[in-house]
Enzyme design. Structure first.
Site, PDB file in Angstrom:
ATOM      1  N   GLY A 232      -5.687   8.344   4.208  1.00 34.26           N
ATOM      2  CA  GLY A 232      -5.372   8.075   5.612  1.00 34.26           C
ATOM      3  C   GLY A 232      -3.971   7.530   5.810  1.00 34.26           C
ATOM      4  O   GLY A 232      -3.266   7.898   6.764  1.00 34.26           O
ATOM      5  N   CYS A 343      -8.226  -4.271   1.600  1.00 33.79           N
ATOM      6  CA  CYS A 343      -9.287  -4.399   2.610  1.00 33.79           C
ATOM      7  C   CYS A 343     -10.327  -5.384   2.093  1.00 33.79           C
ATOM      8  O   CYS A 343     -11.508  -5.063   1.979  1.00 33.79           O
ATOM      9  CB  CYS A 343      -9.898  -3.049   2.936  1.00 33.79           C
ATOM     10  SG  CYS A 343     -10.549  -2.137   1.506  1.00 33.79           S
TER      11      CYS A 343
END
Length: 405
Positions: A232, A343
């Site tokens: 992404g 993350c």
């Protein structure tokens, strides 16, 4: 029944074998053909893991002798309660499908416990209770983070053309929280949404888009996306005008990036290699290290991380991240930019990791971030699931930035 059997297998794989939901799906969903059944199995398991501590408390309140954690009857009762209390399945339907999972087992016990809780009209709290070890790790942040875990997340899209944000928000029936971003309600097939076939967007959580936003426009300069899969952020870099080398050790996951590049009519130099062994031919203008991590910041969509991450796993990730950072700092041109992101909600992987980097810091300014997200006093970025809660929250990320002298 196929969905319920698959959900029980998924739950067992996570809690007993320590697998991720993604890893467990290949085996647990084998033979479950209908897309609706596969989606239901994931939903049942996800809600069970999200509310596991509270579901167990209800089960324990209705039994004279505590059921062992690894007994099949406890697993089935967890699934039954999650369907009733979280997915609004009528109790009679829960009983009809749940007890069949205990063929030859203590069906009478499960029926009695579930029936007693239904008659009492029990409810779940507004916010999931975190597992004790997780709450201890997150300390004073735990309550705020837990508040963002009560519901699965909405669907975030990153647009290839940020100038068309308003157009795509209207066309898709969503809202935008930043240029190049559209947020939609959950549900529906992604491939059927307007713009998918024509390559107008890709799926990416809003927090996951922040690291590349802090790298600015590329203007044809060279960027390395280290540990790039599933890609992404590579797509973001390409859309921002960078010439991108995307490196990752996983050929399979880089295949997803290749597919998306074709769909969006973009091109990146894709390299399958171990970042701890690979050497670039020349330095880069910018490097993004979205490092391997425990991924506890994705607990909204992957609640399995609440139950399978151990201190030893955190320690192992911290060591890997430090080695990757050491290598990345030597691959920058003078004046080049390094952005580090994880993350993860673990301080060891973020706030304690960043000070080890020897490059001069390049603090993030408030004007570079989206509304509702502010930099820390050190010029880092820390997000968590309850941030922007009025709009559906966001994943937990830590981001820091440096410039090469």
């Amino acid at each position: 029944m196929p969905a319920r059997r698959a959900a029980l297998k998924l739950l067992d794989a996570v809690l007993r074998r320590g697998e991720t939901l993604d890893q467990a799906e290949a085996g647990a969903l084998r033979g479950v053909q209908a897309p609706a059944d596969r989606a239901l199995a994931r939903a049942i398991t996800g809600e069970t893991l999200r509310w596991l501590v509270d579901l167990d408390a209800l089960i324990d309140s209705a039994t004279r002798q505590r059921l062992a954690d690894d007994t099949k009857v406890r697993g089935v009762l967890r699934l039954m309660l999650a369907q009733w209390l979280r997915l609004n399945t009528p109790p009679h339907a829960v009983i009809a499908t749940g007890l069949d999972l205990l063929a030859g087992g203590p069906r009478r016990l499960a029926h009695g416990v579930f029936g007693a809780l239904v008659r009492q009209g029990v409810t779940l709290p507004d916010v999931p209770t975190l597992p004790p070890l997780v709450a201890t790790r997150w300390g004073t942040r735990a309550a705020a983070i837990a508040a963002g875990l009560a519901e699965p997340p909405p669907l975030d899209l990153s647009l290839r053309d940020p100038a068309a944000t308003a157009e795509w928000a209207e066309r898709l029936g969503g809202i935008s929280l930043a240029p190049g971003h559209v947020r939609l309600a959950r549900g529906g097939a992604i491939e059927a949404l307007p713009g998918f076939a024509e390559g107008a967007w890709w799926v990416q959580d809003l927090a996951a888009s922040l690291p590349v936003r802090l790298m600015g426009a590329g203007h044809g300069r060279r960027a390395l996306d280290l540990c790039a899969a599933p890609g992404g952020k590579t797509l973001q870099l390409l859309a921002a005008g960078w010439e991108v080398t995307a490196l990752d050790a996983s050929r399979r996951r880089l295949g997803l990036l290749g597919d998306n590049c074709k769909r969006l009519d973009m091109w990146a130099k894709i390299v399958v290699a171990n970042a701890l062994e690979w050497e670039p031919e020349e330095p880069f203008d910018a490097i993004l290290l979205d490092a391997p991590c425990t991924a506890t910041g994705t607990a909204r969509r992957h609640p399995d991380v609440l139950h399978r991450i151990s201190p030893a796993q955190i320690e192992g990730m911290v060591d890997l991240q430090a080695r990757l950072l050491d290598r990345a700092t030597g691959w920058l041109k003078p004046g080049g930019t390094l952005v580090y992101a994880v993350c993860s909600l673990e301080r060891e992987e973020g706030e304690a990791q960043a000070p080890r980097v020897t490059l001069p810091p390049r603090p993030v300014g408030a004007e570079e971030l989206i509304a509702g997200v502010t930099p820390t006093a050190e010029g880092w970025v820390r997000t968590h699931p309850a941030l922007l809660a009025e709009h559906g929250g966001m994943d937990g990320f830590f981001i820091a930035r440096w410039s090469a002298p």
